[in-house]
Motif scaffolding. Structure first.
Motif, PDB file in Angstrom:
ATOM      1  N   GLN A  87       2.733  11.671   0.778  1.00  0.00           N
ATOM      2  CA  GLN A  87       1.810  12.256   1.742  1.00  0.00           C
ATOM      3  C   GLN A  87       0.957  11.141   2.339  1.00  0.00           C
ATOM      4  O   GLN A  87       0.220  10.456   1.620  1.00  0.00           O
ATOM      5  N   VAL A  88       1.102  10.946   3.646  1.00  0.00           N
ATOM      6  CA  VAL A  88       0.366   9.889   4.335  1.00  0.00           C
ATOM      7  C   VAL A  88      -0.494  10.530   5.430  1.00  0.00           C
ATOM      8  O   VAL A  88       0.024  11.237   6.284  1.00  0.00           O
ATOM      9  N   GLU A  89      -1.787  10.290   5.378  1.00  0.00           N
ATOM     10  CA  GLU A  89      -2.719  10.796   6.383  1.00  0.00           C
ATOM     11  C   GLU A  89      -3.371   9.607   7.077  1.00  0.00           C
ATOM     12  O   GLU A  89      -3.961   8.746   6.431  1.00  0.00           O
ATOM     13  N   MET A  90      -3.247   9.571   8.400  1.00  0.00           N
ATOM     14  CA  MET A  90      -3.811   8.472   9.182  1.00  0.00           C
ATOM     15  C   MET A  90      -4.861   9.010  10.144  1.00  0.00           C
ATOM     16  O   MET A  90      -4.671  10.044  10.779  1.00  0.00           O
ATOM     17  N   GLU A  91      -5.955   8.284  10.227  1.00  0.00           N
ATOM     18  CA  GLU A  91      -6.963   8.516  11.248  1.00  0.00           C
ATOM     19  C   GLU A  91      -7.192   7.210  11.981  1.00  0.00           C
ATOM     20  O   GLU A  91      -6.599   6.181  11.630  1.00  0.00           O
ATOM     21  N   GLN A  92      -8.060   7.248  13.000  1.00  0.00           N
ATOM     22  CA  GLN A  92      -8.239   6.054  13.809  1.00  0.00           C
ATOM     23  C   GLN A  92      -8.680   4.847  12.979  1.00  0.00           C
ATOM     24  O   GLN A  92      -8.275   3.725  13.242  1.00  0.00           O
ATOM     25  N   LYS A  94      -8.964   5.163   9.221  1.00  0.00           N
ATOM     26  CA  LYS A  94      -8.882   5.560   7.819  1.00  0.00           C
ATOM     27  C   LYS A  94      -7.428   5.802   7.447  1.00  0.00           C
ATOM     28  O   LYS A  94      -6.637   6.267   8.252  1.00  0.00           O
ATOM     29  N   LEU A  95      -7.099   5.513   6.179  1.00  0.00           N
ATOM     30  CA  LEU A  95      -5.738   5.721   5.674  1.00  0.00           C
ATOM     31  C   LEU A  95      -5.819   6.327   4.277  1.00  0.00           C
ATOM     32  O   LEU A  95      -6.613   5.900   3.440  1.00  0.00           O
ATOM     33  N   LYS A  96      -4.972   7.350   4.049  1.00  0.00           N
ATOM     34  CA  LYS A  96      -4.858   7.960   2.727  1.00  0.00           C
ATOM     35  C   LYS A  96      -3.386   8.120   2.393  1.00  0.00           C
ATOM     36  O   LYS A  96      -2.634   8.689   3.172  1.00  0.00           O
ATOM     37  N   VAL A  97      -2.986   7.625   1.223  1.00  0.00           N
ATOM     38  CA  VAL A  97      -1.600   7.731   0.766  1.00  0.00           C
ATOM     39  C   VAL A  97      -1.614   8.320  -0.651  1.00  0.00           C
ATOM     40  O   VAL A  97      -2.237   7.759  -1.556  1.00  0.00           O
ATOM     41  N   VAL A  98      -0.934   9.461  -0.809  1.00  0.00           N
ATOM     42  CA  VAL A  98      -0.830  10.122  -2.111  1.00  0.00           C
ATOM     43  C   VAL A  98       0.648  10.260  -2.457  1.00  0.00           C
ATOM     44  O   VAL A  98       1.437  10.736  -1.636  1.00  0.00           O
ATOM     45  N   ILE A  99       1.030   9.850  -3.667  1.00  0.00           N
ATOM     46  CA  ILE A  99       2.431   9.895  -4.100  1.00  0.00           C
ATOM     47  C   ILE A  99       2.509  10.664  -5.423  1.00  0.00           C
ATOM     48  O   ILE A  99       1.697  10.456  -6.329  1.00  0.00           O
ATOM     49  N   GLN A 100       3.495  11.547  -5.509  1.00  0.00           N
ATOM     50  CA  GLN A 100       3.721  12.292  -6.751  1.00  0.00           C
ATOM     51  C   GLN A 100       5.114  11.962  -7.264  1.00  0.00           C
ATOM     52  O   GLN A 100       6.119  12.418  -6.735  1.00  0.00           O
ATOM     53  N   ARG A 101       5.167  11.163  -8.318  1.00  0.00           N
ATOM     54  CA  ARG A 101       6.448  10.818  -8.928  1.00  0.00           C
ATOM     55  C   ARG A 101       6.948  11.971  -9.793  1.00  0.00           C
ATOM     56  O   ARG A 101       6.179  12.841 -10.183  1.00  0.00           O
ATOM     57  N   ASP A 102       8.232  11.992 -10.065  1.00  0.00           N
ATOM     58  CA  ASP A 102       8.839  13.069 -10.850  1.00  0.00           C
ATOM     59  C   ASP A 102       8.151  13.182 -12.216  1.00  0.00           C
ATOM     60  O   ASP A 102       8.027  12.198 -12.955  1.00  0.00           O
ATOM     61  N   GLY A 103       7.704  14.404 -12.543  1.00  0.00           N
ATOM     62  CA  GLY A 103       7.084  14.656 -13.834  1.00  0.00           C
ATOM     63  C   GLY A 103       5.675  14.123 -13.976  1.00  0.00           C
ATOM     64  O   GLY A 103       5.135  14.125 -15.077  1.00  0.00           O
ATOM     65  N   GLN A 104       5.070  13.663 -12.889  1.00  0.00           N
ATOM     66  CA  GLN A 104       3.726  13.088 -12.946  1.00  0.00           C
ATOM     67  C   GLN A 104       2.776  13.841 -12.019  1.00  0.00           C
ATOM     68  O   GLN A 104       3.207  14.560 -11.117  1.00  0.00           O
ATOM     69  N   GLU A 105       1.483  13.672 -12.262  1.00  0.00           N
ATOM     70  CA  GLU A 105       0.472  14.236 -11.392  1.00  0.00           C
ATOM     71  C   GLU A 105       0.391  13.420 -10.100  1.00  0.00           C
ATOM     72  O   GLU A 105       0.750  12.243 -10.076  1.00  0.00           O
TER      73      GLU A 105
END
Length: 267
Positions: A87-92, A94-105
Motif C-alpha cells: 500500500q503506497v500513499e503519495m501526497e505532494q 508526503k509518502l507512506k508505504v505499508v507492507i504486509q508479508r505473508d503471516g505477518q502484521e
C-alpha cells in the motif's frame, strides 16, 4: 564366714534384680507415653512446564534510496510480494508505504514528510520479485540532501569535477549523470548509414509527428505488409490496404486463411 558371704551375695543379686525390673518398667512406661512421630509430608511433584515453540520472526523491513536530478527512487528489499500486499500513499510532500508479508502484521516502512515537493501523477510504484521500487518524480530538478525532512532543497551544482562530499545517488565520486548525458550526446551525433539511416528517419518522423500522423503511419505500414508508409490520416483511414495490397513482382502474398493475393503483374 562362708555362710555370711553367700548370704550377702544373694542379697546383692536380689537388689540388682529389683533395680533391673524397676528400669524395664520405667522404659515401658516411657515408650507407651511417648507421642507418635508426626508424619513427614512428602514433597509434591512440580507441575510440568509446557515449553512454547520458538517462533523466528523475520527482520524488520528497511529501505534505501538514490536519486537523479529528476527522480528520487526508494527500494525496499522484500521477496515474493503481491500487489495487494503493498500500500503506497503519495501526497505532494508526503509518502507512506505499508507492507504486509505473508503471516505477518502490516508493517509501516515509510510514513513521513518528504524533503521537497513531488509530482504525484508522474510518480509510480513497481513490485519486482525481490523488492518494491517507488519512483518519486521531483517537481524541481535539484538534489535532495535527504529523503525526509522540512529543510529547503539545495540546487544541484555543476562543477567541472564533483566535490568529494557532493551528494550522489551512489557511493562514488564520479558524476554519472554528466557521463550519461555525454554518452547520449555522442549517440545522437553519430550519423547512421544505409538502411539504418532510413529507419532512423522514420523513427524521427514518428517521434515528432502528431497523433493522426502516427496512426496513419502505423495502419498503412502494418496493413500493407510493409509496402506502404503514409502520413496522411485522412487518406489512410478510408483505405483497406489488406484488400488492395499487391505483392512485388516475382513474389507471392498469402492471407492468414491461405488465400493468394494477386501479383503485381496480374490484373
Amino acid at each position: 564366714a562362708e555362710a555370711e558371704a553367700e548370704a550377702e551375695f544373694e542379697v546383692e543379686a536380689e537388689v540388682e534384680a529389683q533395680v533391673e525390673a524397676q528400669v524395664e518398667t520405667e522404659v515401658d512406661d516411657d515408650v507407651e507415653n511417648a507421642a507418635p512421630l508426626a508424619a513427614q509430608p512428602t514433597a509434591a511433584a512440580a507441575p510440568a512446564v509446557l515449553q512454547k515453540p520458538v517462533v523466528s520472526l523475520p527482520p524488520p523491513l528497511t529501505y534505501s534510496f538514490y536519486q537523479s536530478t529528476q527522480w528520487m527512487t526508494i527500494e525496499i528489499s522484500a521477496r515474493g510480494l503481491r500487489e495487494e500486499q503493498v500500500q503506497v500513499e503519495m501526497e505532494q510532500r508526503k509518502l507512506k508505504v505499508v507492507i504486509q508479508r505473508d503471516g505477518q502484521e502490516p508493517e509501516t516502512v515509510v510514513d513521513a514528510p518528504l524533503f521537497a515537493d513531488i509530482n504525484v501523477e508522474k510518480s509510480k510504484t513497481r513490485i519486482k520479485p525481490t523488492k518494491v521500487e517507488v519512483k518519486l518524480r521531483k517537481v524541481s530538478e535539484e538534489q535532495w540532501t535527504t529523503l525526509v525532512g522540512k529543510s529547503a532543497p539545495v540546487a544541484a551544482a555543476e562543477p567541472a569535477e564533483p566535490a568529494q562530499d557532493a551528494v550522489r545517488p551512489y557511493a562514488s565520486t564520479r558524476d554519472w549523470e554528466r557521463i550519461g548525458a555525454k554518452i547520449e550526446k555522442e549517440l545522437d551525433a553519430e550519423k547512421p548509414e544505409g538502411e539504418e539511416a532510413l529507419h532512423k528517419l522514420f523513427r524521427d518522423i514518428y517521434k515528432n509527428a502528431s497523433e493522426d500522423t502516427r496512426r496513419a503511419m502505423v495502419k498503412s505500414y502494418q496493413t500493407s505488409g510493409g509496402t506502404v508508409l503514409s502520413c496522411n490520416w485522412d487518406e489512410v483511414k478510408q483505405k483497406d490496404y489488406e484488400k488492395e495490397r499487391v505483392a512485388p513482382k516475382g513474389m507471392q502474398w498469402k492471407t492468414w486463411e491461405g488465400d493468394s493475393v494477386p501479383n503485381a503483374a496480374e490484373d
